[in-house]
Write an enzyme that holds these catalytic residues in place. Structure first.
Site, mmCIF file in Angstrom:
data_model
loop_
_atom_site.group_PDB
_atom_site.id
_atom_site.type_symbol
_atom_site.label_atom_id
_atom_site.label_comp_id
_atom_site.label_asym_id
_atom_site.label_seq_id
_atom_site.Cartn_x
_atom_site.Cartn_y
_atom_site.Cartn_z
ATOM 1 C CE LYS A 1 -4.310 -0.614 -6.783
ATOM 2 N NZ LYS A 1 -3.659 -1.846 -6.352
ATOM 3 C CG ASP B 1 -6.367 -12.178 0.650
ATOM 4 O OD1 ASP B 1 -5.686 -12.493 1.645
ATOM 5 O OD2 ASP B 1 -5.892 -12.139 -0.500
ATOM 6 C CB SER C 1 -1.118 0.732 -3.948
ATOM 7 O OG SER C 1 -1.164 -0.362 -4.850
ATOM 8 C CB SER D 1 -0.438 -2.788 -7.073
ATOM 9 O OG SER D 1 -1.350 -3.246 -6.105
ATOM 10 C CB THR E 1 5.217 -0.380 -5.418
ATOM 11 O OG1 THR E 1 4.053 0.128 -4.750
ATOM 12 C CG2 THR E 1 6.368 0.598 -5.260
ATOM 13 N N GLY E 2 4.131 -2.868 -6.691
ATOM 14 C CA GLY E 2 3.154 -3.953 -6.639
ATOM 15 C C GLY E 2 3.765 -5.142 -5.938
ATOM 16 C CB SER E 3 4.475 -6.485 -3.156
ATOM 17 O OG SER E 3 3.726 -5.834 -2.155
#
Length: 965
Positions: A556, A656, A806, A553, A913-915
């Protein structure tokens, strides 16, 4: 001597014997002697250094290991223990485990059962059952032979059904995180224990005999199981422009585009749904072709054979022959069927997980106990992560096994065959190097054996990720392969030696953090830069800042920066309302009602799905009622033409699709493309789980198969949507002591979702639709009369919500809006082009891959430096305060609310953040204790035993930097 002493001695001897066997099975590895690396290392490292000077290759990073099997010494190691996405090099793990556990002579069987009696005149009064055991090689000709056996036995007619047993494997058809846009193609075929023709149909399109004549279409094997819609047109010339689509969940193939009159035939292997039923269709045709009659009411359906003796058994070719095609042609289907076979035979479950567990047993014997991840057999999943050192250990292990010859025979030979047929031609490696290739977007690998000039046999592995242009990765592999074939007769490297690693102001503080044992398997791209300094002094720390990594993310940051800079903070999204005529004064509206969307991500219903103010369906319905409209005599027409029709981002994972973060997209969408299912246990055990659907709509169907169970029992409750449909299933058990929760579930065809909700809202307001009125998706005609326009909240509010939470849906809608506004094309590709141009305008480079707007796809490849450039560029933009304020604040809000709470970074870090699995990122702005303003970008990719380590390491880095003076 007492019995206890004897027992202890026996145990000691047994343990020593077992240890000797283990040491014999797993080769001893000497560490590389860096003093004797010599010309081989110099050549490779100069090549790697040169790659970092080219904009088209600067981002790639490689793990390279070379081991001399003759001298049992390492000749070269570079990033040897880091994990990489291996692509088809994963097939080495699967193949070796297959040879080890099953043996080269293993054959798959397919059994034929007769359930019933055969009369004297050759009529089977009962069912004919075909049971599969995972044979990946079964062909229509094999089924023909089995039908022939029936005919030769005197069977002339089947009076029952044709039953199919695929229970040897589970019903998971695709691998973990395989990408939905790969699904139509043969390399991503669905899996079943009963399969034929690799579960594909081969389509061949030949140009028509004249321009505008329809092309000729051939399907092999001939089947009615798959419907082919041929919209192709023959045109002048020898070029073809053909697009193939297979809608998710459907056995329907659509061909569009053109084929040149003088073009070569177009051929494609196309996949299908539910392969066992495809086998049944082909099987039925083979029976009829043999003259075996079928009951007119005979059905082709599935069963599970509980007992009985097979009437006939077909055996496949031996595994030793099958792996030749598997590895030389890099056949994904063969590899996946072999993995599930390993699971079924060794662990009693024909699943990916059980197969991977069986592979792990062999890897342990090879000295590879842990530190890697395997989720499929072919390497098609980007969840797979291995190191070059592990592959070389496996290759060395194989040399001590009886099946080493079979493995080597299966590997492509440089310049001769398979996937290496056209590579390293005319070099010392040609005919001397045998290796498994592997490639997909951003990934390229080559691992195998080579005979050096001195006659020594070398095992090597070259794993490369972060590839912007694939040519550079192949060239590196071919260069190393040729060097190894010429070893040790290598000339000295000319020119200056590679530069030593540069140190920075923060190196002494941060470098030790990356030397922790837990970090050995990951690649870290890090850049810390001061906004208050200039030139070289501004760079406080760098670590592989140019490596092209999957950002999750953090992407973004680019999407929202481009939106604010290109559209402006006050940009609003509109939703328009039209009629075929002005609003009627008598309340009866003749003609259609039209709703046109322009990508408003915040359109919502007034319930728990609402996340902030904006336009609601209820507001639109209320306005129509306020105009005095009582009846609409035409259709409700939804216009989503502002965006393209691509519902999902390229590279999004098929598994997903039931989750809120993987929404369907359209220019006219509501509730972030989802419905909400609230659930809780019933009043007593045994009753169905209680649920509530929001909004209350007929658009989605909920099938409740879930049960309430006693407190403390296992919670197996799950919410899954049938692929390609709006049918949502509640399954499993929910304990009585569960507090209840909710899930948002995506739905298909977002414009129709909007239309259904609007129609239901209007009807609840007393506005009727005439009988026969339909919901249609079509552009608003030019003759339509505009009634009203509804505007969203300004972009600054949209971006704030997007980054704090997010939200993938918001990001994707922004990206397509950028494409529509700036390029006249509402597509992700057009939007990404706008973003890259914005990055260049901020002083950055566009040598990165951006495929979606949210970071959900693993096709995205970007460096910490690219992200830092955007952060620095936005600091000079008028919209900077809005941009910075949109980012989560450490210890305060958004996705950073619970992080860095009692550190120097609390309140002073504003970052995104991003994960994802194997990926974690953190980038933004940090003000140090001394008041210096910094940019920090951290991207981690790779394997760690506990992914909490990614977050812990990021927090240590940021809290350390925050105290820097």
């Amino acid at each position: 001597m007492n019995q206890l002493v004897v027992f202890r001695r026996v145990c000691t001897c047994f343990l020593l014997f077992a240890l000797v066997l283990q040491l014999a099975a797993s080769p001893a590895f000497a560490r590389e002697d860096t003093a004797t690396r010599g010309a081989l290392a110099d050549h490779i490292e100069k090549y790697l250094t040169d790659l970092k000077r080219d904009e088209n290759s600067v981002g790639l990073y490689a793990g390279i290991v070379v081991y001399d099997l003759t001298d049992k010494t390492y000749l070269y190691r570079h990033n040897a223990e880091r994990n990489y996405i291996p692509a088809s090099n994963m097939k080495l793990f699967t193949t070796v485990a297959g040879l080890d556990k099953l043996g080269p002579d293993y054959q798959w069987k397919t059994e034929l059962f007769l359930q019933g009696k055969v009369s004297a005149d050759g009529v089977l009064q009962g069912d004919l059952v075909l049971k599969g055991y995972g044979d990946p090689t079964l062909t229509p000709a094999d089924l023909q032979q089995m039908a022939s056996v029936l005919k030769q036995a005197g069977i002339k007619r089947i009076n029952g059904h044709l039953l199919l047993d695929e229970s040897y494997f589970d019903d998971t058809r695709l691998g973990v995180s395989w990408m939905w846009d790969d699904e139509p193609y043969g390399y991503s075929a669905q899996l079943s224990a009963l399969s034929v023709h690799k579960n594909v149909t081969t389509l061949t399109v030949t140009p028509g005999k004249a321009v505008n004549a329809p092309p000729t279409l051939a399907v092999e094997p001939a089947t009615t199981y798959v419907k082919v819609i041929n919209k192709l047109q023959t045109v002048e010339g020898s070029e073809s422009n053909i697009t193939l689509e297979r809608p998710r969940g459907k056995n329907e193939v659509v061909l569009t585009g053109t084929i040149g009159l003088a073009a070569k035939p177009y051929e494609e292997d196309v996949t299908l749904e539910d392969p066992a039923l495809f086998v049944g269709d082909v099987w039925k045709e083979q029976l009829l072709a043999q003259g075996i009659g079928l009951n007119p009411g005979a059905a082709v359906k599935k069963t599970v054979v509980q007992s009985g003796v097979p009437f006939s058994t077909h055996l496949s070719k031996p595994l030793g022959e099958v792996i030749v095609e598997l590895n030389k042609e890099s056949d994904n289907f063969y590899a996946e069927m072999l993995l599930k076979t390993l699971g079924a035979t060794q662990k009693g479950a024909g699943t990916f997980a059980a197969g991977s567990e069986a592979v792990a047993d062999v890897m342990k014997r090879a000295g590879i106990d842990s530190g890697y991840r395997q989720v499929d057999g072919s390497g098609l999943s980007r969840f797979d992560l291995v190191s070059a050192e592990q592959i070389v250990r496996l290759l060395a292990f194989v040399q001590q096994q009886s099946y080493s010859v079979e493995l080597e025979k299966s590997l492509p030979v440089a310049g001769v065959d398979g996937t290496l047929k056209t590579r390293m031609l005319g070099t010392a490696a040609a005919k001397n190097l045998i290796a498994k290739t592997g490639s997909m977007g951003g990934v390229n690998s080559l691992s195998g054996y080579v005979t050096a000039q001195n006659g020594h046999k070398l095992a090597f592995s070259i794993l490369i990720n972060g590839i912007y242009k694939s040519k550079y990765a192949r060239d590196l592999q071919d260069f190393v392969g040729t060097l190894l074939a010429s070893y040790p007769q290598l000339a000295a490297v000319q020119g200056d030696p590679p530069e030593a690693n540069k140190t920075y102001a923060l190196s002494a503080l941060l470098d030790p953090l990356f030397e922790q044992p837990q970090a050995v398997g990951m690649t870290a791209g890090v850049l810390v830069k001061s906004l208050d300094k200039t030139g070289d002094a501004a760079i406080l720390y760098e670590k592989e800042a140019d490596a092209l990594l999957t950002p999750a993310s953090n992407l973004k940051l680019l999407t929202t920066a481009a939106a604010l800079s290109q559209l402006g903070e006050d940009y609003t999204f509109k939703t328009e309302l039209y009629g075929d005529a002005p609003v009627a004064k008598n309340g009866v509206q003749r003609g259609n009602l039209y709703v046109k969307g322009y990508g408003d991500p915040s359109l919502h219903t007034e319930n728990a799905l609402k996340v902030h103010e904006g336009v609601s369906i209820e507001k639109i319905a209320a306005w129509i009622k306020e105009q005095g409209v009582k009846e609409i005599q035409g259709n409700l027409v939804l216009d989503e033409s502002y965006f393209d029709a691509q519902r999902l981002g390229l590279g999004w994972a098929w598994d997903d699709e039931s989750y809120y973060y993987n929404p369907t997209l359209g220019a006219l969408s509501v509730n972030r493309g989802t419905v909400m299912v609230e659930y809780e246990p019933a009043a007593k055990a045994g009753d169905a789980v209680s649920f509530n659907l929001l909004p209350k709509t007929s658009y989605a169907e909920v099938i409740n198969e879930a049960k309430t169970v006693e407190p403390g029992q296992e919670n197996t409750f799950a919410i899954v949507r049938d692929r390609g449909t709006n049918t949502i299933r509640l399954t499993g058990n929910l304990p009585l002591d569960h507090p209840g929760d909710y899930e948002r579930v995506p739905v298909e065809e977002p414009a129709k979702y909007v239309g259904t909700l609007l129609k239901e809202a209007l009807e609840s307001e007393g506005v009727r639709f005439a009988p026969g009125s339909e919901l249609l998706v079509s552009p608003v005609p030019h003759t339509a009369v505009k009634w009203n326009e509804f505007a969203s909240q300004p972009l600054k509010e949209i971006v704030s919500y997007l980054n704090k939470k997010s939200d993938n849906f918001y990001a994707e809608m922004l990206l397509k809006t950028l494409g529509a506004v700036k390029k006249g094309e509402g597509s992700a590709a057009a939007g990404a082009q706008v973003v890259q141009e914005a990055v260049q305008a901020m002083g950055g480079k566009a040598n990165f891959d951006m495929v979606d707007g949210s970071g959900l796809t693993r096709y995205n490849l970007i460096s910490a430096r690219h992200i830092a450039t955007v952060l620095e560029g936005m600091a000079k933009q008028p919209a900077f305060s809005t941009y910075e304020a949109s980012l989560p604040v450490a210890g305060v809000d958004g996705t950073l609310k619970n992080r860095l709470v009692e550190t120097a970074a609390a309140h002073s870090l504003h970052a995104k953040t991003g994960s994802m699995t194997g990926v974690n990122s953190l980038s933004g702005y940090l003000t140090t204790k001394s008041g210096e303003r910094l940019i920090v970008s951290i991207i981690f990719n790779g394997f760690v035993e506990d992914e909490d380590f990614f977050v812990e390491l990021q927090d240590r880095i940021v809290s350390t930097v925050a105290t820097y003076e």
